[in-house]
Design a protein around this motif. Sequence first.
Motif, mmCIF file in Angstrom:
data_model
loop_
_atom_site.group_PDB
_atom_site.id
_atom_site.type_symbol
_atom_site.label_atom_id
_atom_site.label_comp_id
_atom_site.label_asym_id
_atom_site.label_seq_id
_atom_site.Cartn_x
_atom_site.Cartn_y
_atom_site.Cartn_z
ATOM 1 N N TYR A 103 -3.973 -8.387 -35.729
ATOM 2 C CA TYR A 103 -3.865 -7.737 -37.035
ATOM 3 C C TYR A 103 -3.814 -8.769 -38.150
ATOM 4 C CZ TYR A 103 -2.574 -3.925 -34.018
ATOM 5 O OH TYR A 103 -2.586 -2.984 -33.020
ATOM 6 N N LYS A 104 -4.472 -8.428 -39.253
ATOM 7 C CA LYS A 104 -4.420 -9.301 -40.433
ATOM 8 C C LYS A 104 -3.506 -8.687 -41.484
ATOM 9 C CE LYS A 104 -7.805 -9.788 -43.614
ATOM 10 N NZ LYS A 104 -7.320 -9.917 -45.005
ATOM 11 N N ILE A 105 -2.573 -9.498 -41.956
ATOM 12 C CA ILE A 105 -1.670 -9.093 -43.030
ATOM 13 C C ILE A 105 -2.020 -9.928 -44.253
ATOM 14 C CG2 ILE A 105 0.748 -9.065 -43.784
ATOM 15 C CD1 ILE A 105 1.516 -8.427 -40.884
ATOM 16 N N ALA A 164 5.083 -8.896 -39.555
ATOM 17 C CA ALA A 164 4.369 -9.930 -38.798
ATOM 18 C C ALA A 164 5.250 -10.456 -37.666
ATOM 19 C CB ALA A 164 3.957 -11.069 -39.730
ATOM 20 N N LEU A 218 5.491 -7.898 -34.887
ATOM 21 C CA LEU A 218 4.262 -7.805 -34.086
ATOM 22 C C LEU A 218 4.150 -8.994 -33.131
ATOM 23 C CD1 LEU A 218 1.725 -6.567 -36.812
ATOM 24 C CD2 LEU A 218 2.580 -5.273 -34.844
ATOM 25 N N VAL A 254 -1.145 -12.207 -35.006
ATOM 26 C CA VAL A 254 -1.133 -11.934 -36.444
ATOM 27 C C VAL A 254 -1.862 -13.035 -37.204
ATOM 28 C CG1 VAL A 254 0.356 -11.723 -38.482
ATOM 29 C CG2 VAL A 254 1.008 -10.600 -36.342
ATOM 30 N N ALA A 262 2.852 -16.728 -36.630
ATOM 31 C CA ALA A 262 1.484 -16.205 -36.760
ATOM 32 C C ALA A 262 0.490 -17.126 -36.059
ATOM 33 C CB ALA A 262 1.120 -16.061 -38.231
#
Length: 229
Positions: free
Chosen positions: A36-38, A51, A54, A61, A86
């Motif tokens: 997933y991209k935040i 983040a 996750l 992330v 991340a």
Amino acid sequence: MSQTDPRDRLIVALDVPGVAEAEALIDRLGDAATFYKIGYRLAYAGGLALAERLVARGDRVFLDLKLHDIGNTIEEGVRAVSGLGATFLTVHAYPQTMRAAVRGRGNGLRILAVTVLTSYDDADAAEAGYALPVADLVAQRAAQAAEIGIDGLVCSAAEAEGVRRIVGPDRLIVTPGIRPAGAEAGDQKRVMTPGDAKRAGIDHIVVGRPITGAADPRAVARAIVAEMA
Ligand SMILES: O=C(O)c1cc(=O)[nH]c(=O)n1[C@@H]1O[C@H](COP(=O)(O)O)[C@@H](O)[C@H]1O
């Protein structure tokens, strides 16, 4: 997950207003997505804590913060972000910024340099003061990023083959501006389909609105992954 699992190529951009919407989308996607991209819209609305959650549950992330500042600020900022667990962090592909990000990275965080935004065409680059066409600017920045030791490049899949020749097999190529056939381009100007991007040799695609705006995000994500299998 193994490197050959095609789901690994898809990064879903959680471009939604808040954590509740992001968690609802993640639930609806189920096992169709694992990465997933935040971006900063969500990061400024509780997304950094999301983040960490996750990462703790085993997802990957991409923190898309697109940092660009004086070297000292970048280095210390990247050092702080490294603590979040991340996988990827974006900075803009300016040499000072990239060198500082490399100095600050730690804890397995990989730095991606954004070459030229996929919403730009040659006219937009000229308006911003650049004399080079987009393809040449991407190539120049990719070469500088590789020289500096950046882990990966963000560009359009349309430039992926050229970038691969410049940066070699070991650096990552991550491509937003992805649209399944028939999908609205929106503000993206350099777009490709998931299948064409895969054939161009990308490592990961980033997809936002075609998934976030879908009636059935899971079905769209699965179709995108199938196109890259
Ligand atoms: O760094 C990025 O992720 C990025 C770089 C770029 O050149 N173009 C680009 O669209 N992005 C991001 O990728 C996502 C694309 O979203 P969609 O156009 O909705 O698929 C957005 O979150 C953008 O912020």
